[in-house]
Design a protein around this motif. Structure first.
Motif, PDB file in Angstrom:
ATOM      1  N   THR A 219       0.836  -0.945  -0.148  1.00 17.83           N
ATOM      2  CA  THR A 219      -0.415  -0.182   0.217  1.00 17.83           C
ATOM      3  C   THR A 219       1.460   1.077  -0.054  1.00 17.83           C
ATOM      4  OG1 THR A 219      -0.328  -0.341   2.375  1.00 17.83           O
ATOM      5  CG2 THR A 219      -2.053  -1.006   1.566  1.00 17.83           C
ATOM      6  N   LYS A 220      -0.034   2.000  -0.437  1.00 17.37           N
ATOM      7  CA  LYS A 220       0.776   3.256  -0.689  1.00 17.37           C
ATOM      8  C   LYS A 220      -0.134   4.797  -0.468  1.00 17.37           C
ATOM      9  CE  LYS A 220       0.601   5.015  -5.590  1.00 17.37           C
ATOM     10  NZ  LYS A 220       0.827   4.971  -6.340  1.00 17.37           N
ATOM     11  N   ILE A 221       0.626   6.089   0.994  1.00 22.28           N
ATOM     12  CA  ILE A 221      -0.136   6.919   1.428  1.00 22.28           C
ATOM     13  C   ILE A 221      -0.383   7.892  -0.165  1.00 22.28           C
ATOM     14  CG2 ILE A 221      -1.356   8.708   2.344  1.00 22.28           C
ATOM     15  CD1 ILE A 221      -1.290   5.697   3.409  1.00 22.28           C
ATOM     16  N   ARG A 222      -1.510   8.554  -0.536  1.00 21.01           N
ATOM     17  CA  ARG A 222      -1.388   8.976  -1.720  1.00 21.01           C
ATOM     18  C   ARG A 222      -2.119  10.393  -0.560  1.00 21.01           C
ATOM     19  NH1 ARG A 222       0.312  10.749  -6.344  1.00 21.01           N
ATOM     20  NH2 ARG A 222      -0.008   8.974  -7.365  1.00 21.01           N
ATOM     21  N   LYS A 223      -1.192  11.920  -0.814  1.00 27.86           N
ATOM     22  CA  LYS A 223      -1.447  13.110  -0.110  1.00 27.86           C
ATOM     23  C   LYS A 223      -1.918  13.894  -0.971  1.00 27.86           C
ATOM     24  CE  LYS A 223       1.844  12.547   3.708  1.00 27.86           C
ATOM     25  NZ  LYS A 223       2.427  12.939   4.906  1.00 27.86           N
ATOM     26  N   THR A 224      -2.879  14.540  -0.864  1.00 23.10           N
ATOM     27  CA  THR A 224      -3.528  15.621  -2.228  1.00 23.10           C
ATOM     28  C   THR A 224      -3.861  16.958  -1.291  1.00 23.10           C
ATOM     29  OG1 THR A 224      -4.855  14.151  -3.428  1.00 23.10           O
ATOM     30  CG2 THR A 224      -5.239  16.215  -3.941  1.00 23.10           C
ATOM     31  N   THR A 225      -3.725  17.725  -1.548  1.00 31.43           N
ATOM     32  CA  THR A 225      -3.503  19.822  -0.585  1.00 31.43           C
ATOM     33  C   THR A 225      -5.105  19.957  -1.742  1.00 31.43           C
ATOM     34  OG1 THR A 225      -1.137  19.869  -1.115  1.00 31.43           O
ATOM     35  CG2 THR A 225      -2.641  21.733  -0.664  1.00 31.43           C
ATOM     36  N   LYS A 226      -5.645  20.454  -0.487  1.00 29.91           N
ATOM     37  CA  LYS A 226      -7.572  21.798  -1.079  1.00 29.91           C
ATOM     38  C   LYS A 226      -6.657  22.908  -0.567  1.00 29.91           C
ATOM     39  CE  LYS A 226     -10.183  17.029  -2.284  1.00 29.91           C
ATOM     40  NZ  LYS A 226     -10.991  16.692  -2.218  1.00 29.91           N
ATOM     41  N   VAL A 227      -7.997  23.676  -1.329  1.00 29.73           N
ATOM     42  CA  VAL A 227      -8.164  25.043  -0.860  1.00 29.73           C
ATOM     43  C   VAL A 227      -8.962  24.756  -0.046  1.00 29.73           C
ATOM     44  CG1 VAL A 227      -7.464  26.978  -1.499  1.00 29.73           C
ATOM     45  CG2 VAL A 227      -6.558  25.640  -3.081  1.00 29.73           C
ATOM     46  N   THR A 228      -9.062  25.147   1.683  1.00 24.92           N
ATOM     47  CA  THR A 228     -10.446  24.857   2.318  1.00 24.92           C
ATOM     48  C   THR A 228     -10.958  26.557   1.512  1.00 24.92           C
ATOM     49  OG1 THR A 228      -9.163  26.748   3.300  1.00 24.92           O
ATOM     50  CG2 THR A 228      -8.981  24.166   3.715  1.00 24.92           C
ATOM     51  N   GLY A 229     -12.182  26.699   2.569  1.00 25.87           N
ATOM     52  CA  GLY A 229     -13.014  27.775   1.955  1.00 25.87           C
ATOM     53  C   GLY A 229     -12.860  29.182   2.313  1.00 25.87           C
ATOM     54  N   LYS A 230     -11.657  29.438   2.761  1.00 20.22           N
ATOM     55  CA  LYS A 230     -10.810  30.165   3.420  1.00 20.22           C
ATOM     56  C   LYS A 230      -9.793  31.064   2.786  1.00 20.22           C
ATOM     57  CE  LYS A 230      -8.632  32.324   7.382  1.00 20.22           C
ATOM     58  NZ  LYS A 230      -8.141  32.017   8.876  1.00 20.22           N
ATOM     59  N   GLY A 231      -9.037  29.783   2.339  1.00 18.92           N
ATOM     60  CA  GLY A 231      -7.631  29.455   1.249  1.00 18.92           C
ATOM     61  C   GLY A 231      -8.499  30.466  -0.123  1.00 18.92           C
ATOM     62  N   GLN A 232      -9.686  29.529  -0.853  1.00 16.05           N
ATOM     63  CA  GLN A 232     -10.386  29.830  -1.943  1.00 16.05           C
ATOM     64  C   GLN A 232     -10.828  31.450  -1.984  1.00 16.05           C
ATOM     65  OE1 GLN A 232     -13.589  27.506  -2.902  1.00 16.05           O
ATOM     66  NE2 GLN A 232     -12.998  25.932  -1.200  1.00 16.05           N
ATOM     67  N   GLN A 233     -11.152  31.764  -0.549  1.00 12.33           N
ATOM     68  CA  GLN A 233     -11.403  33.346  -1.108  1.00 12.33           C
ATOM     69  C   GLN A 233     -10.308  34.449  -0.273  1.00 12.33           C
ATOM     70  OE1 GLN A 233     -14.340  34.745   2.996  1.00 12.33           O
ATOM     71  NE2 GLN A 233     -15.139  36.265   1.913  1.00 12.33           N
ATOM     72  N   TYR A 234      -9.592  33.988   0.459  1.00 11.47           N
ATOM     73  CA  TYR A 234      -8.306  34.733   0.367  1.00 11.47           C
ATOM     74  C   TYR A 234      -7.457  34.980  -1.075  1.00 11.47           C
ATOM     75  CZ  TYR A 234      -3.123  35.751   2.116  1.00 11.47           C
ATOM     76  OH  TYR A 234      -2.695  36.327   1.815  1.00 11.47           O
ATOM     77  N   PHE A 235      -7.481  33.953  -1.587  1.00 15.25           N
ATOM     78  CA  PHE A 235      -7.068  34.016  -2.727  1.00 15.25           C
ATOM     79  C   PHE A 235      -7.551  34.866  -3.937  1.00 15.25           C
ATOM     80  CE2 PHE A 235      -4.512  29.899  -1.308  1.00 15.25           C
ATOM     81  CZ  PHE A 235      -2.897  30.694  -1.107  1.00 15.25           C
ATOM     82  N   ILE A 236      -8.515  33.931  -4.162  1.00 15.16           N
ATOM     83  CA  ILE A 236      -8.942  35.239  -5.054  1.00 15.16           C
ATOM     84  C   ILE A 236      -9.258  36.735  -4.586  1.00 15.16           C
ATOM     85  CG2 ILE A 236     -11.577  35.306  -5.838  1.00 15.16           C
ATOM     86  CD1 ILE A 236     -12.067  32.315  -5.871  1.00 15.16           C
TER      87      ILE A 236
END
Length: 243
Positions: A219-236
């Protein structure tokens, strides 16, 4: 270093044609059946992407063939599963390429190449960017229209939202911008494109972990970075203000 199999360096991460690997490994099994069995446990659009390639048939016409762009990590794993001397040789070839890819000279060369492409693109888009800048005033209207989502999204999805808001940026360029500005880790390796400590403390990202079972039972662990709701508003809002 012998060029055992072509490696495409035009994408954000190097990729390999599944058909080229199938041929290099000297597999007798039909390509479609071989890929279906060897791609089990890998994730489409993360480890590999479906593409069509052209080949010339006997009458000189072009024929489209199903192919896949695979990450080098996936290609190395398939080489290991082949359990052949050829597979061992090609896997070592990929390992040697990775060492060369990560030398300071190559990293600097890629940075210069990317900078040249960015400059050329900015020159052609200058007039459009100025027009967009005027059209998007006052920026407060756009900022107020952005509502923080309860659901975290992929960085590629954030790029699509930014596109809708008038920011001409694709997934790869957004990843690069986030790395350059200290939001994502730049260092090559397992932590590459993971959130930095700063951005995690700001609540801009979260990391989703999935366990993937390989065909050999490991087995292997797949890590995925996701943008939170706060992050979406911040970056936009941040990118709108900078445009």
């Amino acid at each position: 270093m012998d060029n055992l199999i072509p490696v495409n360096y035009d994408t954000e991460e190097p990729t390999v044609s599944a058909r080229d690997l199938h041929e290099a490994l000297e597999i007798n099994k039909r390509f479609s059946a071989w890929f279906e069995s060897n791609s089990q446990g890998f994730v489409e659009n993360e480890d590999f992407t479906s593409v069509l390639t052209g080949t010339v048939v006997n009458n000189g016409a072009q024929r489209k063939l199903q192919d896949y762009k695979m990450s080098v990590d996936m290609a190395k794993h398939i080489c290991l599963m082949s359990r052949t001397e050829k597979g061992k040789q090609i896997r070592q070839y990929f390992l040697d390429l990775e060492k060369a890819w990560n030398t300071p000279e190559q990293i600097f060369a890629r940075a210069l190449k990317m900078a040249d492409r960015t400059i050329d693109k900015l020159k052609t888009e200058k007039a459009a960017l100025i027009e967009d800048n005027e059209r998007m005033k006052p920026k407060e209207i756009f900022a107020d229209a952005v509502t923080a989502s309860k659901d975290s999204i992929l960085i590629g999805d954030l790029a699509k939202i930014l596109k809708q808001k008038g920011i001409d940026i694709g997934q790869n360029r957004l990843f690069q911008k986030l790395r350059n500005n200290g939001y994502l880790i730049q260092r090559k390796g397992p932590s590459w494109n993971m959130p930095t400590q700063k951005s995690m403390e700001m609540g801009l990202f979260e990391v989703e972990e999935r366990t993937i079972t390989n065909p050999d039972g490991t087995t292997k662990i797949r890590k995925t970075t996701k943008v939170t709701g706060k992050g979406q508003q911040y970056f936009i809002n941040k990118l709108l203000a900078a445009s």
